[in-house]
Motif scaffolding. Structure first.
Motif, PDB file in Angstrom:
ATOM      1  N   ALA A  49       0.847  -1.187   0.000  1.00 15.15           N
ATOM      2  CA  ALA A  49       0.000   0.000   0.000  1.00 15.15           C
ATOM      3  C   ALA A  49       0.881   1.235   0.000  1.00 15.15           C
ATOM      4  N   THR A  50       0.404   2.293  -0.663  1.00 11.11           N
ATOM      5  CA  THR A  50       1.118   3.559  -0.631  1.00 11.11           C
ATOM      6  C   THR A  50       0.138   4.700  -0.404  1.00 11.11           C
ATOM      7  N   ASN A  58      -3.247   3.695  -2.604  1.00 14.46           N
ATOM      8  CA  ASN A  58      -3.478   2.546  -3.463  1.00 14.46           C
ATOM      9  C   ASN A  58      -3.006   1.301  -2.732  1.00 14.46           C
ATOM     10  N   TYR A  59      -3.665   0.191  -3.042  1.00 14.78           N
ATOM     11  CA  TYR A  59      -3.451  -1.065  -2.336  1.00 14.78           C
ATOM     12  C   TYR A  59      -3.271  -2.215  -3.319  1.00 14.78           C
ATOM     13  N   VAL A  63      -4.692  -7.228  -0.337  1.00 13.06           N
ATOM     14  CA  VAL A  63      -4.852  -6.660   1.002  1.00 13.06           C
ATOM     15  C   VAL A  63      -6.016  -5.679   1.088  1.00 13.06           C
ATOM     16  N   LYS A  64      -6.638  -5.374  -0.046  1.00 14.00           N
ATOM     17  CA  LYS A  64      -7.787  -4.463  -0.012  1.00 14.00           C
ATOM     18  C   LYS A  64      -8.832  -4.994   0.934  1.00 14.00           C
ATOM     19  N   ASP A  65      -9.465  -4.108   1.662  1.00 14.05           N
ATOM     20  CA  ASP A  65     -10.527  -4.431   2.626  1.00 14.05           C
ATOM     21  C   ASP A  65      -9.996  -5.073   3.895  1.00 14.05           C
ATOM     22  N   ASN A  83      -5.592  -6.010   9.411  1.00 14.84           N
ATOM     23  CA  ASN A  83      -6.625  -6.802  10.063  1.00 14.84           C
ATOM     24  C   ASN A  83      -6.839  -8.107   9.310  1.00 14.84           C
ATOM     25  N   ASN A  84      -7.448  -9.060  10.001  1.00 20.31           N
ATOM     26  CA  ASN A  84      -7.731 -10.374   9.405  1.00 20.31           C
ATOM     27  C   ASN A  84      -6.480 -10.942   8.735  1.00 20.31           C
TER      28      ASN A  84
END
Length: 120
Positions: A49-50, A58-59, A63-65, A83-84
């Motif tokens: 991610a940046t 942006n991801y 790893v999004k969400d 998370n998760n």
């Protein structure tokens, strides 16, 4: 020169959470984007991610969400809330800072890396 100091790695169980921090010091003027990359054993380093100096993010799709990147400009610090977490997230996570040196050209600074291990 820019120094990047990371903290917050460690061991998490599947489904758990960790928070990484990266503080930039030194000649930080001209740094326009910071972020996190990771490298798992036997794999290439990949973007996680940046975040830009204006807050655009942006991801990686993987790893999004689950992960959230944020920044505190007053502290020259970025964060990665994870998370998760899953075993496939196990990697050395590296902080990155980009300085614009020419049109469409950046110089990359890297932190020393922090280990994230996800295991039961």
């Amino acid at each position: 020169q820019v120094q990047l100091v990371e903290s917050g790695g460690g061991l998490a169980q599947p489904g758990g959470s960790l928070r990484l921090s990266c503080t930039a010091a030194g000649r930080i003027s001209g740094i326009h984007r910071m972020g996190w990359y990771r490298q798992a054993p036997g794999k290439e380093r990949e973007l996680v991610a940046t975040i830009s100096d204006g807050g655009d993010t942006n991801y990686a799709d993987s790893v999004k969400d689950r992960f959230t990147i944020s920044r505190d400009n007053a502290k020259n610090t970025i964060y990665l809330e994870m998370n998760n977490l899953q075993p496939e997230d196990t990697a050395v996570f590296y902080c990155n800072a980009k300085r614009r040196v020419a049109i469409e050209a950046d110089y990359d600074y890297w932190g020393q890396g922090t280990q994230v291990t996800v295991s039961s």
